[in-house]
Design a protein around this motif. Structure first.
Motif, PDB file in Angstrom:
ATOM      1  N   SER A 323       0.827  -1.204   0.000  1.00 26.57           N
ATOM      2  CA  SER A 323       0.000   0.000   0.000  1.00 26.57           C
ATOM      3  C   SER A 323       0.864   1.256   0.000  1.00 26.57           C
ATOM      4  O   SER A 323       0.523   2.266  -0.636  1.00 26.57           O
ATOM      5  CB  SER A 323      -0.927   0.003   1.219  1.00 26.57           C
ATOM      6  OG  SER A 323      -1.830  -1.084   1.174  1.00 26.57           O
ATOM      7  N   ALA A 324       1.995   1.200   0.705  1.00 30.96           N
ATOM      8  CA  ALA A 324       2.920   2.342   0.696  1.00 30.96           C
ATOM      9  C   ALA A 324       3.465   2.569  -0.712  1.00 30.96           C
ATOM     10  O   ALA A 324       3.584   3.716  -1.178  1.00 30.96           O
ATOM     11  CB  ALA A 324       4.054   2.106   1.686  1.00 30.96           C
ATOM     12  N   ASN A 325       3.787   1.476  -1.401  1.00 33.58           N
ATOM     13  CA  ASN A 325       4.244   1.585  -2.789  1.00 33.58           C
ATOM     14  C   ASN A 325       3.155   2.187  -3.668  1.00 33.58           C
ATOM     15  O   ASN A 325       3.412   3.047  -4.523  1.00 33.58           O
ATOM     16  CB  ASN A 325       4.632   0.190  -3.314  1.00 33.58           C
ATOM     17  CG  ASN A 325       6.010  -0.236  -2.877  1.00 33.58           C
ATOM     18  OD1 ASN A 325       6.998   0.012  -3.543  1.00 33.58           O
ATOM     19  ND2 ASN A 325       6.083  -0.877  -1.724  1.00 33.58           N
ATOM     20  N   VAL A 332       0.013  10.056  -3.960  1.00 31.84           N
ATOM     21  CA  VAL A 332      -0.774  10.436  -2.796  1.00 31.84           C
ATOM     22  C   VAL A 332       0.105  11.254  -1.861  1.00 31.84           C
ATOM     23  O   VAL A 332       1.221  10.852  -1.528  1.00 31.84           O
ATOM     24  CB  VAL A 332      -1.311   9.187  -2.057  1.00 31.84           C
ATOM     25  CG1 VAL A 332      -2.016   9.591  -0.755  1.00 31.84           C
ATOM     26  CG2 VAL A 332      -2.267   8.417  -2.967  1.00 31.84           C
ATOM     27  N   SER A 333      -0.367  12.383  -1.412  1.00 37.21           N
ATOM     28  CA  SER A 333       0.407  13.236  -0.521  1.00 37.21           C
ATOM     29  C   SER A 333       0.556  12.577   0.846  1.00 37.21           C
ATOM     30  O   SER A 333      -0.416  12.032   1.385  1.00 37.21           O
ATOM     31  CB  SER A 333      -0.275  14.598  -0.359  1.00 37.21           C
ATOM     32  OG  SER A 333       0.382  15.350   0.661  1.00 37.21           O
ATOM     33  N   PRO A 334       1.766  12.610   1.432  1.00 27.59           N
ATOM     34  CA  PRO A 334       1.957  12.048   2.777  1.00 27.59           C
ATOM     35  C   PRO A 334       1.059  12.702   3.823  1.00 27.59           C
ATOM     36  O   PRO A 334       0.800  12.108   4.877  1.00 27.59           O
ATOM     37  CB  PRO A 334       3.437  12.323   3.063  1.00 27.59           C
ATOM     38  CG  PRO A 334       4.065  12.468   1.716  1.00 27.59           C
ATOM     39  CD  PRO A 334       3.018  13.103   0.856  1.00 27.59           C
ATOM     40  N   LEU A 337      -3.325  10.894   3.692  1.00 24.81           N
ATOM     41  CA  LEU A 337      -3.385   9.432   3.565  1.00 24.81           C
ATOM     42  C   LEU A 337      -4.789   8.880   3.813  1.00 24.81           C
ATOM     43  O   LEU A 337      -5.026   7.689   3.634  1.00 24.81           O
ATOM     44  CB  LEU A 337      -2.405   8.777   4.540  1.00 24.81           C
ATOM     45  CG  LEU A 337      -0.919   9.033   4.272  1.00 24.81           C
ATOM     46  CD1 LEU A 337      -0.072   8.375   5.347  1.00 24.81           C
ATOM     47  CD2 LEU A 337      -0.510   8.530   2.891  1.00 24.81           C
ATOM     48  N   SER A 338      -5.728   9.743   4.246  1.00 21.27           N
ATOM     49  CA  SER A 338      -7.069   9.253   4.583  1.00 21.27           C
ATOM     50  C   SER A 338      -7.779   8.640   3.383  1.00 21.27           C
ATOM     51  O   SER A 338      -8.675   7.801   3.534  1.00 21.27           O
ATOM     52  CB  SER A 338      -7.912  10.393   5.175  1.00 21.27           C
ATOM     53  OG  SER A 338      -8.012  11.462   4.244  1.00 21.27           O
ATOM     54  N   GLY A 339      -7.388   9.024   2.170  1.00 20.05           N
ATOM     55  CA  GLY A 339      -8.033   8.486   0.985  1.00 20.05           C
ATOM     56  C   GLY A 339      -7.439   7.181   0.499  1.00 20.05           C
ATOM     57  O   GLY A 339      -7.995   6.535  -0.405  1.00 20.05           O
ATOM     58  N   LEU A 340      -6.317   6.754   1.106  1.00 21.53           N
ATOM     59  CA  LEU A 340      -5.641   5.542   0.646  1.00 21.53           C
ATOM     60  C   LEU A 340      -6.480   4.275   0.844  1.00 21.53           C
ATOM     61  O   LEU A 340      -6.562   3.441  -0.063  1.00 21.53           O
ATOM     62  CB  LEU A 340      -4.289   5.405   1.345  1.00 21.53           C
ATOM     63  CG  LEU A 340      -3.431   4.202   0.928  1.00 21.53           C
ATOM     64  CD1 LEU A 340      -3.103   4.263  -0.567  1.00 21.53           C
ATOM     65  CD2 LEU A 340      -2.133   4.159   1.746  1.00 21.53           C
ATOM     66  N   PRO A 341      -7.123   4.070   2.022  1.00 27.88           N
ATOM     67  CA  PRO A 341      -7.935   2.854   2.186  1.00 27.88           C
ATOM     68  C   PRO A 341      -9.012   2.716   1.114  1.00 27.88           C
ATOM     69  O   PRO A 341      -9.260   1.604   0.618  1.00 27.88           O
ATOM     70  CB  PRO A 341      -8.537   3.030   3.585  1.00 27.88           C
ATOM     71  CG  PRO A 341      -7.556   3.882   4.307  1.00 27.88           C
ATOM     72  CD  PRO A 341      -7.058   4.843   3.271  1.00 27.88           C
TER      73      PRO A 341
END
Length: 404
Positions: A323-325, A332-334, A337-341
């Motif tokens: 997921s970090a990759n 995605v901006s550090p 990250l709320s939109g990553l899931p």
């Protein structure tokens, strides 16, 4: 010093016999798939279930290597159907022996031979390992110079020591002798299970990992290994009956010929007059008891549930790393990250939406499911239809998916 486990830790057997042509054909197709896909492939031959690898074993002429799980065996099969060919070999895992005991493991071994339809004429014992684990105080230090051979001084002068392991000026392991002869190993078992992630040993020992760490205690294993050359040439051991009649003598003599003393000694001293270390005395006492009656008390279900939990932790760590990759490659901006899931969810959903994609995903699940079974604490396998209907976590029991 406290005894926490004693029992068989390794068993290799070669059989004179062969597989039926139908079984060889299935293994051949599985091996071709393993070569093409570069990963082990599931095979089903009657009631025999395992995973065949892409390679064989040149030593012995074994065309197929088949794994039947963490509480199973590693099988080596030859294509040859000659009756006088030693075409079948098996290596037992330490977890299998610790869970089922010697007799239970041998019974399961023959059950798998029957399931695959093997014709077996006789056996030849290739290797037997026995282990004794001790919980020792924090101040214990292994000293290679305290080992002596019968009638001699130090082992070092006789080229008996096969290897040493050191960590921060502390000896953590010592191997005496060479296979396929005789070996005695003494080593830091706690460090080994942490490094190799053999988490099920905490259950077998009945020890809480955090409690052991807080106490400062150590766990050392004394392992005695008897290889084919030593068994056959020194003691005439080849069959099961030979093994049961003489194995106690094999190990007792090994622990008499090689001793761990209470202290170092001067060159002029007679080592036989220096007492053996309590550790060594304790191991010898265990060997002198009925070797085949020992058991760990850990049920198959408990051991395999620990393996399952460990496997899920590994998969979770991999998913977080991937997921970090994904976040970096998707810019995605550090700070956001709320939109990553949701991004990960959408990606998975896209691969299961629609009849065709859902069918493909279910096919992948069925392939993976072959590696898992659902056990309760007593080792009872849950019915697959029940798993599919409610899922392990919602069945109202303690079922857990476990790695095969």
């Amino acid at each position: 010093m406290k005894l926490i486990y004693s029992g068989f830790d390794g068993l290799d057997v070669t059989f004179k016999g062969y597989l039926p042509k139908a079984a060889i054909d299935v293994l051949e197709r599985g091996k071709e798939g393993a070569i093409e896909l570069k990963q082990n492939q599931p095979v089903d031959i009657g009631d025999f279930h395992g995973f065949v690898g892409p390679a064989g074993l040149r030593d012995g002429g074994y065309s197929f290597i088949v794994d039947t799980g963490e509480l199973g065996f590693k099988w080596f099969f030859s294509k040859s159907q000659r009756k006088n060919n030693w075409g079948i070999r098996v290596s037992c895992r330490s977890a299998t022996l610790a869970t089922y005991g010697f007799d239970g493991t041998v019974a399961r071994m023959y059950a798998e031979l029957d399931a695959i339809g093997a014709t077996v004429f006789e056996e030849a014992i290739s290797r037997v390992d026995f282990a004794v684990d001790w919980r020792l105080p924090e101040g214990f230090r292994l000293d290679p110079d305290c080992f002596a051979m019968h009638g001699t001084s130090k082992l070092r002068g006789h080229k008996e020591i096969g290897g040493e392991s050191w960590r921060r000026r502390r000896c953590t392991g010592l191997t005496i002798g060479m296979m396929p002869g005789r070996q005695i190993c003494i080593y830091d078992k706690r460090a080994e299970i942490v490094e190799k992630r053999k988490e099920h040993w905490w259950k077998i020992w009945g020890i809480d990992r955090n409690e052991l760490k807080a106490s400062g205690d150590q766990i050392f294993r004394v392992e005695i290994r008897a290889g084919k050359e030593h068994l056959r040439k020194q003691f005439g051991i080849k069959s099961w009956s030979d093994l049961r009649a003489k194995l106690g003598d094999v190990f007792k003599i090994a622990l008499t010929r090689i001793c761990y003393k209470t202290r170092r000694w001067e060159d002029h001293e007679n080592t036989s007059r220096i007492p053996d270390n309590d550790l060594w005395v304790g191991v010898r006492e265990r060997i002198e008891n009925d070797l085949f009656e020992w058991s760990s008390g850990a049920t198959p279900g408990v051991v395999k549930q620990v393996m399952a939990k460990q496997q899920k932790q590994i998969i979770s760590a991999m998913m977080v790393g991937l997921s970090a990759n994904l976040a970096v490659l998707s810019r995605v901006s550090p700070d956001k990250l709320s939109g990553l899931p949701q991004m990960v969810f959408d990606m998975i959903f896209d691969n299961v939406e629609g009849d065709r994609k859902a069918k493909e995903f279910r096919a992948k699940m069925r392939k993976v499911q072959r590696k898992y079974e659902f056990y309760d604490d007593d080792g009872v396998i849950y019915d697959e239809s029940t798993i599919g209907a409610c899922g392990a976590e919602n069945c109202g029991g303690t079922a857990s998916p476990v790695l095969q």
